[in-house]
Design an enzyme around this catalytic site. Structure first.
Site, mmCIF file in Angstrom:
data_model
loop_
_atom_site.group_PDB
_atom_site.id
_atom_site.type_symbol
_atom_site.label_atom_id
_atom_site.label_comp_id
_atom_site.label_asym_id
_atom_site.label_seq_id
_atom_site.Cartn_x
_atom_site.Cartn_y
_atom_site.Cartn_z
ATOM 1 N N TYR A 1 -1.144 7.695 6.421
ATOM 2 C CA TYR A 1 -2.208 7.840 5.730
ATOM 3 C C TYR A 1 -2.838 8.983 5.756
ATOM 4 O O TYR A 1 -4.070 9.401 5.072
ATOM 5 C CB TYR A 1 -3.296 6.725 6.316
ATOM 6 C CG TYR A 1 -3.827 6.798 7.522
ATOM 7 C CD1 TYR A 1 -3.130 6.509 8.898
ATOM 8 C CD2 TYR A 1 -5.191 7.341 7.776
ATOM 9 C CE1 TYR A 1 -3.652 6.745 10.096
ATOM 10 C CE2 TYR A 1 -5.672 7.531 8.920
ATOM 11 C CZ TYR A 1 -4.825 7.345 9.971
ATOM 12 O OH TYR A 1 -5.585 7.632 11.284
ATOM 13 N N ASP B 1 16.740 14.442 -22.636
ATOM 14 C CA ASP B 1 16.940 14.673 -21.205
ATOM 15 C C ASP B 1 18.653 15.265 -21.086
ATOM 16 O O ASP B 1 19.434 14.450 -20.774
ATOM 17 C CB ASP B 1 16.981 13.330 -20.232
ATOM 18 C CG ASP B 1 17.196 13.590 -18.963
ATOM 19 O OD1 ASP B 1 17.507 14.626 -18.307
ATOM 20 O OD2 ASP B 1 17.562 12.365 -18.155
ATOM 21 N N THR C 1 -19.376 14.759 10.982
ATOM 22 C CA THR C 1 -20.014 15.866 10.606
ATOM 23 C C THR C 1 -19.300 16.590 9.421
ATOM 24 O O THR C 1 -18.037 16.876 9.432
ATOM 25 C CB THR C 1 -19.708 16.993 11.997
ATOM 26 O OG1 THR C 1 -19.840 16.216 13.213
ATOM 27 C CG2 THR C 1 -20.491 18.183 11.933
ATOM 28 N N HIS D 1 -15.938 6.325 17.404
ATOM 29 C CA HIS D 1 -15.431 6.830 16.281
ATOM 30 C C HIS D 1 -16.479 7.455 15.308
ATOM 31 O O HIS D 1 -17.453 7.148 15.221
ATOM 32 C CB HIS D 1 -14.474 5.796 15.328
ATOM 33 C CG HIS D 1 -13.348 6.487 14.531
ATOM 34 N ND1 HIS D 1 -13.860 6.817 13.215
ATOM 35 C CD2 HIS D 1 -12.065 6.436 14.630
ATOM 36 C CE1 HIS D 1 -12.767 7.297 12.560
ATOM 37 N NE2 HIS D 1 -11.650 7.243 13.419
ATOM 38 N N GLY D 2 -16.070 8.328 14.656
ATOM 39 C CA GLY D 2 -16.922 9.135 13.403
ATOM 40 C C GLY D 2 -17.378 7.708 12.459
ATOM 41 O O GLY D 2 -16.558 6.624 12.131
ATOM 42 N N ASP D 3 -18.454 7.693 11.800
ATOM 43 C CA ASP D 3 -18.661 6.578 10.862
ATOM 44 C C ASP D 3 -18.231 6.743 9.471
ATOM 45 O O ASP D 3 -18.190 6.059 8.644
ATOM 46 C CB ASP D 3 -20.456 6.498 10.642
ATOM 47 C CG ASP D 3 -20.976 7.841 10.190
ATOM 48 O OD1 ASP D 3 -20.355 8.547 9.812
ATOM 49 O OD2 ASP D 3 -22.287 7.746 10.048
ATOM 50 N N TYR E 1 -5.425 -0.443 16.125
ATOM 51 C CA TYR E 1 -6.080 -0.193 17.482
ATOM 52 C C TYR E 1 -5.552 -1.390 18.639
ATOM 53 O O TYR E 1 -5.881 -1.433 19.655
ATOM 54 C CB TYR E 1 -7.465 -0.064 17.361
ATOM 55 C CG TYR E 1 -8.018 1.080 17.244
ATOM 56 C CD1 TYR E 1 -7.616 1.651 15.766
ATOM 57 C CD2 TYR E 1 -8.447 2.321 17.922
ATOM 58 C CE1 TYR E 1 -8.123 2.878 15.375
ATOM 59 C CE2 TYR E 1 -8.812 3.479 17.702
ATOM 60 C CZ TYR E 1 -8.673 3.839 16.449
ATOM 61 O OH TYR E 1 -9.185 5.106 16.077
HETATM 62 C C1 SPV Z 1 16.012 11.201 -13.541
HETATM 63 O O1 SPV Z 1 15.117 10.969 -13.206
HETATM 64 O O2 SPV Z 1 15.705 12.345 -14.563
HETATM 65 C C2 SPV Z 1 17.207 10.965 -13.023
HETATM 66 C C3 SPV Z 1 17.444 9.708 -12.448
HETATM 67 O O3 SPV Z 1 18.210 11.742 -12.940
HETATM 68 S S1 SPV Z 1 17.915 8.875 -13.753
HETATM 69 O O4 SPV Z 1 17.189 8.884 -14.933
HETATM 70 O O5 SPV Z 1 17.992 7.296 -13.569
HETATM 71 O O6 SPV Z 1 19.342 9.466 -14.318
HETATM 72 MG MG MG Z 2 17.704 13.328 -14.400
#
Ligand code: SPV
Ligand code: MG
Length: 431
Positions: free
Chosen positions: A43, A204, A122, A89-91, A75
């Site tokens: 966190y 892609d 602070t 602890h700080g608030d 805790y």
């Molecule tokens: C992408 O996020 O472009 C990847 C993962 O290559 S996948 O789309 O599953 O091929």
């Molecule tokens: Mg990819």
């Protein structure tokens, strides 16, 4: 003498911490808890100092009588163990996800006796400066680049979210959730070829060139500190790949994942529905080795992605390739599948782990999305990538808004779904 306990998870002591110690001293002998790395990275900001360095730093503070390690962000255990008369602890933990920690302290004090003391946080210019400097330090290449390897050692599984812009970077950087009393956040970011291309309205197919991908990475880096894993597609020509490795390393990218395909690359989720050619083991190994030889730091990772299951070449082929790629120098293996259930991924990981217990394994559970992080970790998987869910959630939301504005000839009907404009104008912090 009464005992006072406070937990620190900071790398730099500022006047706020000194104020807490001063107030604590008035109540009794002061025990400072140093929160373990594993607990604090869920966190808080990633540490720039090791736990040992932090312990020594807290021990050296005037007024601190003892330093112990707090292993859990809650805790309950530490209070049961130390039974302090006071926790101080700080608030600032009264609101937001961290209030779950406050609740755990109150719960444990009720059980074990003791009182919670909260002092005003602070908010001075000095404290803000420390905060800014730490953030900037973490965004520097030398800190960011090595962080993925550090995380693989620290975490049961490194949770990675897709980013393709400054805005999505901010989401990956800042989202912290409290669920069933536990706090959590993403560890790393994935610059997906699919989503980076989609954001530019392109398919892609390695059409978005490296200059453009680097521009995206730079936009993300400007506003984040978390480590970046680049989807490097096929890595391109080996002669080009070696230059790109150097560039990515210099920028502070932690890892590139290259897939063992050649020729016109199509997205893996098409599987065998389109023509896709897997590279030979020999060629791909030569590309990995050339990349490793070009690399200048010990920190950068070249991760080899195996497409055998996607292209239905069988488990044996996938395993043979995995061992060959590791032999050629790969720092990790990504195994991909487009099956709805994770059976073949688990089979691969279990078999691979029989002979190799060290090399990190990466998976992208887009189609086998019912699998949990705990199940993945139990099969020896080290990094999980949520590769496209931000893009896939944003697109339909934007499309619906555009449709409804056209339909109603005004924007009133979409307003209830929108972030208030007061929030959007303050969303991005100014320096
Ligand atoms: C992408 O996020 O472009 C990847 C993962 O290559 S996948 O789309 O599953 O091929
Ligand atoms: Mg990819």
């Amino acid at each position: 003498m009464k005992t006072v306990y406070t937990c620190f998870c900071t790398d730099v002591i500022h006047e706020g911490h000194l104020n807490i110690i001063n107030e604590a001293k008035k109540l009794g002998s002061v025990i400072v808890g140093a929160l373990s790395d594993e607990a604090l990275i869920r966190y808080n900001r990633f540490p720039t100092k090791t736990l040992e360095q932090r312990i020594r730093m807290y021990e050296a503070l005037d007024g601190v009588d003892k330093v112990v390690v707090q292993n859990d962000m809650h805790y309950d255990d530490i209070i049961a163990q130390l039974k302090p008369d006071y926790v101080i602890h700080g608030d600032n933990w009264k609101t937001g996800p961290v209030s779950a920690l406050r609740e755990s302290a109150i719960r444990a004090l009720e059980k074990n006796g003791g009182e919670l003391v909260e002092v005003g946080y602070t908010f001075s210019a000095d404290v803000q400066k420390v905060d800014r400097v730490l953030k900037e330090k973490l965004s520097m290449p030398e800190y960011r680049r090595r962080r993925l390897r550090q995380l693989v050692k620290m975490c049961p599984i490194v949770k990675t979210l897709e980013v393709h812009s400054g805005l999505t970077g901010i989401i990956a950087e800042k989202t912290v959730v409290e669920h069933e009393g536990k706090l959590d956040q993403f560890d790393a970011m994935w610059v997906s070829s699919l989503c980076d291309s989609t954001a530019k309205g392109k398919p892609d197919i390695e059409l978005v060139d490296m200059s453009s991908r680097l521009r995206t990475i730079d936009d993300v880096m400007e506003v984040t500190t978390k480590p970046i894993i680049l989807d490097g597609d096929t890595g391109g020509l080996t002669e080009h790949f070696v230059y790109n490795v150097r560039t990515l390393e210099r920028m502070g990218v932690s890892a590139v994942i290259i897939e063992d395909k050649t020729g016109l690359k199509k997205n893996s989720l098409f599987g065998t529905e389109v023509v896709q050619t897997q590279d030979s083991i020999e060629n791909f190994c030569a590309k990995i080795t050339a990349g490793k030889n070009a690399q200048l730091t010990d920190e950068f990772m070249i991760i080899a992605r195996i497409e055998s299951l996607i292209l239905e070449q069988g488990m044996e082929d996938a395993l043979t390739r995995a061992y060959a790629y590791v032999e050629a120098g790969a720092d990790g293996i990504m195994i991909h599948s487009r099956k709805k259930d994770p059976a073949e991924i688990f089979e691969f990981c279990d078999k691979f782990r029989e002979k190799n217990t060290e090399t990190p394994i990466v998976v992208v559970p887009t189609s086998f999305n019912s699998v949990t992080e705990e199940e993945l970790a139990s099969h020896g998987i080290n990094i999980v990538i949520y590769a496209n869910q931000l893009t896939r959630s944003a697109f339909p939301a934007m499309q619906q808004t555009a449709t409804d504005i056209l339909k109603y000839h005004r924007a009133l009907e979409v307003d209830s779904r929108l972030m208030p404009f007061k929030e959007i104008i303050t969303l991005i912090d100014e320096l």
